[in-house]
Design a protein around this motif. Structure first.
Motif, PDB file in Angstrom:
ATOM      1  N   THR A  50       0.826  -1.214   0.000  1.00  0.00           N
ATOM      2  CA  THR A  50       0.000   0.000   0.000  1.00  0.00           C
ATOM      3  C   THR A  50       0.860   1.263   0.000  1.00  0.00           C
ATOM      4  N   THR A  51       1.858   1.306   0.911  1.00  0.00           N
ATOM      5  CA  THR A  51       2.789   2.441   0.967  1.00  0.00           C
ATOM      6  C   THR A  51       4.146   1.916   1.418  1.00  0.00           C
ATOM      7  N   LEU A  52       5.158   2.734   1.152  1.00  0.00           N
ATOM      8  CA  LEU A  52       6.470   2.501   1.748  1.00  0.00           C
ATOM      9  C   LEU A  52       6.737   3.647   2.720  1.00  0.00           C
ATOM     10  N   CYS A  53       7.261   3.303   3.880  1.00  0.00           N
ATOM     11  CA  CYS A  53       7.564   4.280   4.913  1.00  0.00           C
ATOM     12  C   CYS A  53       9.042   4.110   5.262  1.00  0.00           C
ATOM     13  N   ARG A  54       9.849   5.072   5.166  1.00  0.00           N
ATOM     14  CA  ARG A  54       9.545   6.435   4.928  1.00  0.00           C
ATOM     15  C   ARG A  54      10.735   7.168   4.353  1.00  0.00           C
ATOM     16  N   GLY A  55      10.416   8.239   3.611  1.00  0.00           N
ATOM     17  CA  GLY A  55      11.406   9.229   3.233  1.00  0.00           C
ATOM     18  C   GLY A  55      11.330  10.381   4.212  1.00  0.00           C
ATOM     19  N   ALA A  74      10.237   2.239  -3.518  1.00  0.00           N
ATOM     20  CA  ALA A  74       8.772   2.229  -3.619  1.00  0.00           C
ATOM     21  C   ALA A  74       8.341   1.733  -4.990  1.00  0.00           C
ATOM     22  N   ALA A  75       8.999   2.258  -6.020  1.00  0.00           N
ATOM     23  CA  ALA A  75       8.645   1.846  -7.386  1.00  0.00           C
ATOM     24  C   ALA A  75       8.890   0.349  -7.576  1.00  0.00           C
ATOM     25  N   ALA A  76      10.004  -0.129  -7.052  1.00  0.00           N
ATOM     26  CA  ALA A  76      10.332  -1.555  -7.214  1.00  0.00           C
ATOM     27  C   ALA A  76       9.326  -2.439  -6.488  1.00  0.00           C
ATOM     28  N   LEU A  77       8.779  -1.946  -5.383  1.00  0.00           N
ATOM     29  CA  LEU A  77       7.792  -2.717  -4.618  1.00  0.00           C
ATOM     30  C   LEU A  77       6.395  -2.639  -5.230  1.00  0.00           C
ATOM     31  N   GLY A  78       6.236  -1.749  -6.213  1.00  0.00           N
ATOM     32  CA  GLY A  78       4.945  -1.638  -6.873  1.00  0.00           C
ATOM     33  C   GLY A  78       3.944  -0.785  -6.120  1.00  0.00           C
ATOM     34  N   THR A  79       4.396  -0.016  -5.110  1.00  0.00           N
ATOM     35  CA  THR A  79       3.471   0.906  -4.449  1.00  0.00           C
ATOM     36  C   THR A  79       3.591   2.280  -5.090  1.00  0.00           C
ATOM     37  N   ASP A  80       2.498   3.005  -5.068  1.00  0.00           N
ATOM     38  CA  ASP A  80       2.508   4.347  -5.658  1.00  0.00           C
ATOM     39  C   ASP A  80       2.743   5.444  -4.624  1.00  0.00           C
ATOM     40  N   THR A  81       3.034   5.081  -3.375  1.00  0.00           N
ATOM     41  CA  THR A  81       3.079   6.099  -2.317  1.00  0.00           C
ATOM     42  C   THR A  81       4.274   5.903  -1.389  1.00  0.00           C
ATOM     43  N   LEU A  82       5.048   6.972  -1.230  1.00  0.00           N
ATOM     44  CA  LEU A  82       6.122   7.015  -0.238  1.00  0.00           C
ATOM     45  C   LEU A  82       5.734   8.018   0.838  1.00  0.00           C
ATOM     46  N   VAL A  83       5.642   7.555   2.059  1.00  0.00           N
ATOM     47  CA  VAL A  83       5.291   8.434   3.192  1.00  0.00           C
ATOM     48  C   VAL A  83       6.531   9.228   3.614  1.00  0.00           C
ATOM     49  N   LEU A  84       6.328  10.531   3.854  1.00  0.00           N
ATOM     50  CA  LEU A  84       7.431  11.405   4.273  1.00  0.00           C
ATOM     51  C   LEU A  84       7.243  11.859   5.715  1.00  0.00           C
ATOM     52  N   VAL A  85       8.213  11.540   6.554  1.00  0.00           N
ATOM     53  CA  VAL A  85       8.308  12.151   7.879  1.00  0.00           C
ATOM     54  C   VAL A  85       9.421  13.188   7.758  1.00  0.00           C
ATOM     55  N   SER A  86       9.025  14.463   7.791  1.00  0.00           N
ATOM     56  CA  SER A  86       9.858  15.485   7.158  1.00  0.00           C
ATOM     57  C   SER A  86      11.067  15.929   7.960  1.00  0.00           C
ATOM     58  N   GLY A  87      11.070  15.683   9.269  1.00  0.00           N
ATOM     59  CA  GLY A  87      12.191  16.140  10.090  1.00  0.00           C
ATOM     60  C   GLY A  87      11.815  17.358  10.908  1.00  0.00           C
ATOM     61  N   GLY A  88      12.506  17.514  12.018  1.00  0.00           N
ATOM     62  CA  GLY A  88      12.211  18.614  12.936  1.00  0.00           C
ATOM     63  C   GLY A  88      13.138  19.794  12.735  1.00  0.00           C
ATOM     64  N   LEU A  89      13.481  20.440  13.828  1.00  0.00           N
ATOM     65  CA  LEU A  89      14.380  21.586  13.761  1.00  0.00           C
ATOM     66  C   LEU A  89      15.779  21.131  13.345  1.00  0.00           C
ATOM     67  N   ALA A  90      16.439  21.958  12.550  1.00  0.00           N
ATOM     68  CA  ALA A  90      17.840  21.696  12.243  1.00  0.00           C
ATOM     69  C   ALA A  90      18.649  21.819  13.541  1.00  0.00           C
ATOM     70  N   PRO A  91      19.798  21.144  13.624  1.00  0.00           N
ATOM     71  CA  PRO A  91      20.602  21.214  14.852  1.00  0.00           C
ATOM     72  C   PRO A  91      20.904  22.663  15.242  1.00  0.00           C
ATOM     73  N   GLY A  92      20.609  23.013  16.485  1.00  0.00           N
ATOM     74  CA  GLY A  92      20.895  24.356  16.978  1.00  0.00           C
ATOM     75  C   GLY A  92      19.865  25.408  16.605  1.00  0.00           C
ATOM     76  N   SER A  93      18.889  25.038  15.787  1.00  0.00           N
ATOM     77  CA  SER A  93      17.893  26.020  15.327  1.00  0.00           C
ATOM     78  C   SER A  93      16.691  26.078  16.263  1.00  0.00           C
ATOM     79  N   ASP A 118       6.192   7.263 -11.126  1.00  0.00           N
ATOM     80  CA  ASP A 118       4.810   6.984 -10.688  1.00  0.00           C
ATOM     81  C   ASP A 118       4.702   6.762  -9.186  1.00  0.00           C
ATOM     82  N   VAL A 119       5.523   7.465  -8.438  1.00  0.00           N
ATOM     83  CA  VAL A 119       5.450   7.410  -6.978  1.00  0.00           C
ATOM     84  C   VAL A 119       5.007   8.783  -6.471  1.00  0.00           C
ATOM     85  N   ARG A 120       4.054   8.781  -5.552  1.00  0.00           N
ATOM     86  CA  ARG A 120       3.566  10.026  -4.948  1.00  0.00           C
ATOM     87  C   ARG A 120       4.165  10.177  -3.560  1.00  0.00           C
TER      88      ARG A 120
END
Lengths: 257, 257
Positions: A50-55, A74-93, A118-120
């Motif tokens: 269904t999805t690949l987790c995570r970028g 994700a493409a190789a697994l045949g899923t159309d969706t890569l879930v993104l956990v985007s990251g927090g504050l940069a170090p020291g920010s 074809d990956v979202r």
């Protein structure tokens, strides 16, 4: 992740047995089992990924190259969706707005690459308790604002009840996301307290907590979403139990919702 | 609460020694020491009581009578502000909107009573990680929406950096709250991770975390707020140390901000 105590062959066997038609996978176990081997395992059992987790983690460690690799996987697994956990504050920010700007820049680099395969990309807003160290995108409104810079077939959002249930603006955001074709996956987990130390592994089994899960399913339905519904529980107690039993219980709880 | 290991006489003595002109008090130690005795103790040292904490918990245990008693206690202590922690979901409920409606109803009962005693109710939005079990009011926008039903001299908000720092809509809400004369107190605490189990007692000493505290002070200044600034830390490590030392450290950190 809900039943990470199961090996990939065990997971696939149990899902096929129970009639669960698709599985969301994480990169680490896929890499350990082998990318092509995993794709074949799932395909041969008649299941889908269904999805690949995570970028993601754009503000700290992860490189764009690693995110491109995740898109390829994700493409190789045949899923159309890569879930993104985007990251927090940069170090020291101390600047959350700067973190979100960096996240937007990184996604701008990756979106066309994903689209060509074809990956979202599905930006996941994480609960505000993770804003500093895991994800500066804390609301569905923020995730949609970022996604809006890109075509919907390249970038959308992950709607996860655990992260947005508290937000009185989220129902309207779900409707907008659906109208824009940007709900790229929908995940269920329940909210239980007290939260454990570190607040990572306390996601409640469906029905054990206080989230109106059926209400969120209705909202996502009304928004026009017809894709898979994933159950993603990080829960130390569930992980200590026998995996097949947890999977059966989770399916029963899901059907009850 | 920041130095709850100090007795009230010790606290008053140390604040007077260090030139801290006011103290925010909690009901329990005041009741233990005696209401009139506390009022006299603070007054005789030339200090003021900035706020009394807390009323609220309207959705669960606390009665309106107990909240009226809290208002009376605030008046007796000579403070003009009672902080409200409004309460989470009612037992068995999954309906946050209903909880906020109940909170609004309860405040409607209490606001005139408070106004007659020159006490202002300060609705405190708590971080969304407390939405289920402590406070269904999770954002400054929500707190202002509720406060807006009542005169500003009866009901306003508590602006606490720990609870709102993650919210990209909070700066605009601070400006609106200030323009409406509804910032009834301003509290500082820093955000540090990992959060402890239960997530209650991990508020960071000023400067130890990631919140742009000076930036929030500037926003509150620009909103026209001229009242006291409180430092409210719930922190097991600080509570284990010698109270006078923690008070000195906190003052130094505050001045550095």
């Amino acid at each position: 992740m809900t039943v990470k105590q199961l090996s990939l062959p065990q997971l696939v066997e149990q899902c096929a047995r129970l009639g669960v038609p698709g599985i969301g996978l994480w990169r680490e176990p896929v890499q350990a089992y082998g990318l092509e081997a995993t794709a074949k395992l799932v395909r041969d059992a008649g299941l889908t990924v269904t999805t690949l987790c995570r970028g993601g983690f754009f503000t700290t460690a992860s490189s764009l190259d690693d995110n491109r690799a995740a898109i390829d996987e994700a493409a190789a697994l045949g899923t159309d969706t890569l879930v993104l956990v985007s990251g927090g504050l940069a170090p020291g920010s101390r600047d959350l707005a700067a973190a979100r700007a960096r996240i937007t820049e990184a996604i701008a680099e990756l979106a066309p690459y994903a689209g060509e395969r074809d990956v979202r990309l599905a930006i996941e807003p994480l609960h505000p308790m993770y804003a500093s160290d895991r994800c500066a995108v804390s609301t569905l409104d923020q995730a949609l604002e970022i996604a809006g810079h890109f075509p919907a077939e390249q970038v959308g959002v992950t709607v996860d009840t655990y992260h947005i249930w508290w937000d009185d603006r989220a129902p309207a955001a779900v409707a907008r996301a659906g109208a824009a074709g940007r709900i790229h996956t929908f995940q269920l987990a329940d909210w239980t307290t007290p939260l454990p130390a570190g607040v990572l592994n306390g996601r409640g089994q469906l029905g054990d907590g206080v989230i109106d899960l059926r209400g969120w399913c209705d909202l996502v339905d009304e928004a026009g979403y017809t894709g898979p519904i994933e159950v993603e529980l990080f829960n130390d107690e569930l992980w200590r139990r026998e995996g097949a039993e947890v999977l059966e219980e989770t399916l029963a709880r899901y059907l009850a919702v």
